[in-house]
Write a protein that holds these residues in place. Structure first.
Motif, PDB file in Angstrom:
ATOM      1  N   ASP A   1       0.833  -1.207   0.000  1.00 44.99           N
ATOM      2  CA  ASP A   1       0.000   0.000   0.000  1.00 44.99           C
ATOM      3  C   ASP A   1       0.868   1.257   0.000  1.00 44.99           C
ATOM      4  O   ASP A   1       0.568   2.227  -0.710  1.00 44.99           O
ATOM      5  CB  ASP A   1      -0.928   0.000   1.211  1.00 44.99           C
TER       6      ASP A   1
ATOM      7  N   LYS B   1       2.535   1.766  -3.425  1.00 45.71           N
ATOM      8  CA  LYS B   1       1.607   2.413  -4.370  1.00 45.71           C
ATOM      9  C   LYS B   1       1.482   3.907  -4.056  1.00 45.71           C
ATOM     10  O   LYS B   1       1.562   4.754  -4.956  1.00 45.71           O
ATOM     11  CB  LYS B   1       0.240   1.736  -4.293  1.00 45.71           C
TER      12      LYS B   1
ATOM     13  N   SER C   1       4.799   5.699  -4.839  1.00 43.71           N
ATOM     14  CA  SER C   1       5.054   5.669  -6.278  1.00 43.71           C
ATOM     15  C   SER C   1       4.255   6.768  -6.958  1.00 43.71           C
ATOM     16  O   SER C   1       4.767   7.497  -7.821  1.00 43.71           O
ATOM     17  CB  SER C   1       4.682   4.300  -6.860  1.00 43.71           C
ATOM     18  N   ASN C   2       2.995   6.904  -6.552  1.00 37.38           N
ATOM     19  CA  ASN C   2       2.145   7.949  -7.120  1.00 37.38           C
ATOM     20  C   ASN C   2       2.664   9.355  -6.781  1.00 37.38           C
ATOM     21  O   ASN C   2       2.733  10.232  -7.647  1.00 37.38           O
ATOM     22  CB  ASN C   2       0.714   7.796  -6.603  1.00 37.38           C
TER      23      ASN C   2
ATOM     24  N   LEU D   1       6.148  -0.159  -9.074  1.00 33.18           N
ATOM     25  CA  LEU D   1       4.834  -0.812  -9.135  1.00 33.18           C
ATOM     26  C   LEU D   1       4.953  -2.199  -9.748  1.00 33.18           C
ATOM     27  O   LEU D   1       4.354  -3.168  -9.258  1.00 33.18           O
ATOM     28  CB  LEU D   1       3.864   0.039  -9.961  1.00 33.18           C
TER      29      LEU D   1
ATOM     30  N   LYS E   1      -4.062  -7.323  -4.618  1.00 33.75           N
ATOM     31  CA  LYS E   1      -3.024  -6.294  -4.599  1.00 33.75           C
ATOM     32  C   LYS E   1      -2.253  -6.276  -5.918  1.00 33.75           C
ATOM     33  O   LYS E   1      -1.889  -5.207  -6.423  1.00 33.75           O
ATOM     34  CB  LYS E   1      -2.059  -6.525  -3.429  1.00 33.75           C
TER      35      LYS E   1
ATOM     36  N   GLU F   1      -4.357  -4.486  -8.410  1.00 28.87           N
ATOM     37  CA  GLU F   1      -4.377  -3.052  -8.092  1.00 28.87           C
ATOM     38  C   GLU F   1      -3.088  -2.360  -8.547  1.00 28.87           C
ATOM     39  O   GLU F   1      -3.124  -1.274  -9.138  1.00 28.87           O
ATOM     40  CB  GLU F   1      -4.559  -2.891  -6.581  1.00 28.87           C
ATOM     41  N   LEU F   2      -1.948  -2.997  -8.296  1.00 25.28           N
ATOM     42  CA  LEU F   2      -0.657  -2.397  -8.648  1.00 25.28           C
ATOM     43  C   LEU F   2      -0.475  -2.296 -10.163  1.00 25.28           C
ATOM     44  O   LEU F   2      -0.035  -1.271 -10.684  1.00 25.28           O
ATOM     45  CB  LEU F   2       0.477  -3.215  -8.029  1.00 25.28           C
TER      46      LEU F   2
ATOM     47  N   THR G   1      -2.771   0.298 -11.616  1.00 27.75           N
ATOM     48  CA  THR G   1      -2.246   1.633 -11.311  1.00 27.75           C
ATOM     49  C   THR G   1      -1.156   2.006 -12.308  1.00 27.75           C
ATOM     50  O   THR G   1      -1.120   3.136 -12.816  1.00 27.75           O
ATOM     51  CB  THR G   1      -1.679   1.673  -9.881  1.00 27.75           C
TER      52      THR G   1
END
Length: 384
Positions: A118, A121, A124-125, A167, A179, A182-183, A186
């Motif tokens: 989490d 992510k 990274s963003n 990611l 997960k 999700e990664l 993203t």
């Protein structure tokens, strides 16, 4: 009044170039906080220096030097493997300066070291957002400032690419299908042309399968095949989807045969026993040959069906697949024998009889028809 200058230390990523003088300030050495900063600047012992930095952050959290202090604390915490504190320091500095590319990526690296998906992510963003802002900075009008601007922009580009890699790497190591999905999603949303997206498709594909989303997994497998990034499981999924839908036999054969190439070229992973590797490899090869043969049989290409299904038969460990292979081998050899003459015909018809007999011995949807075929072949060719 005594003053001195503090300059933030550079944080490097691999061979990347750090941005210049991120935090530079002039301090009054005659004040208690200035004296403490001066001591920090001259302290050679890392543990003592970190203790002084913590003292300053605790006593003077609103001081103009706080950003410089947090920038020193983060790499010190990373070096001490105290990743929670490294992340905490990064959060505090990013609250002051959210566009600090070096601290953002330093915090991302701490999250990676902690293996917190989490947080990876999240940072990274944030890292990508900070890097993109730097990349978008206009070229300075003053020629003397161009070199520094270029250095900052080049570094930010490297960091943005690294944020995409983070990611992908996290998705690759994740054991949680949700997960992983999700990664990868993203990463795709951020940059559909990322150099790491193709490499992320195989774990994404498996995570979708594990989550029960077979339809989307098949679409991802197709995308990976088009990009030349499909592994054997993805290729087998493509072949299976098209075979079941009876819609594109060229794709069935192409994907299955490519899977055979990939499987045969694959080296045994470290730590896997020879027997386990051989079983896994043979199971996938058997399935690939089986799908090839079934596709050829559906197209009435009986010669190719016979070759592929004979290759599949000794490798199949599933009775239902084996029964289907035997039934279609019986059909192929009967048709090939019916068109042949002499010894060639006799050999084919005897094989057709044998395959149908073996099929009739297995409980499956083909059992009853295979038994009828046995009686019909014996009657037609007067065999006992």
């Amino acid at each position: 009044m005594k003053t001195f200058v503090l300059i933030g230390a550079a944080l490097l990523i691999g061979s990347g170039v750090a941005s210049a003088q991120r935090h530079k300030l002039t301090i009054n050495a005659e004040t208690p906080e200035g004296q403490l900063l001066q001591q920090i600047g001259t302290e050679a012992d890392p543990a003592k220096k970190l203790g002084m930095l913590e003292e300053f952050a605790s006593k003077y959290p609103k001081h103009e030097a706080a950003a410089w202090v947090y920038a020193q604390m983060q790499p010190a915490y990373v070096k001490a493997n105290n990743f929670d504190k490294a992340i905490e320091s990064g959060e505090k500095l990013l609250a002051i300066d959210p566009d600090d590319v070096e601290i953002a990526v330093g915090t991302l690296k701490a999250a990676e070291a902690k293996k917190d998906l989490d947080l990876i992510k999240k940072y990274s963003n944030l890292t990508s957002a900070a890097a993109k802002k730097t990349v978008a900075l206009p070229k300075p009008a003053d020629e003397d400032d161009v070199a520094e601007w270029k250095e900052k922009v080049d570094f930010a580009k490297q960091v943005d690419t690294y944020s995409e890699y983070s990611l992908y790497a996290a998705a690759l190591t994740s054991t949680n299908p949700a997960k992983t999905i999700e990664l990868v999603e993203t990463l795709e949303q951020r940059n559909a042309n990322s150099q790491y997206l193709g490499q992320a498709l195989p774990p994404y594909f498996r995570a979708l399968l594990q989550s029960g989303n077979a339809e989307k997994a098949a679409a991802i497998a197709e995308k990976a095949m088009a990009a030349g990034a499909a592994d054997e499981d993805m290729l087998l999924a493509i072949a299976d989807t098209n075979l079941r839908k009876n819609q594109n036999h060229d794709k069935v054969v192409g994907a299955a045969q490519k899977a055979v190439e990939v499987i045969n070229a694959k080296a045994k992973p470290d730590g896997v026993a020879d027997a386990d590797w051989a079983k896994m490899k043979n199971s996938k090869l058997g399935l690939a040959h089986w799908m090839t043969g079934m596709s050829y049989s559906a197209q009435s290409k009986f010669g190719q069906a016979d070759t592929a299904l004979r290759a599949a038969l000794p490798l199949l460990d599933n009775d239902q697949l084996k029964a289907a292979a035997l039934f279609n081998l019986g059909l192929a050899n009967y048709r090939l024998g019916d068109a042949a003459k002499g010894d060639a015909q006799s050999a084919r018809i005897l094989d057709a009889l044998r395959f149908n007999q073996q099929c009739a011995a297995i409980k499956s949807q083909f059992q009853a028809q295979a038994a009828k075929n046995v009686a019909a072949i014996k009657s037609q060719y007067r065999l006992k």
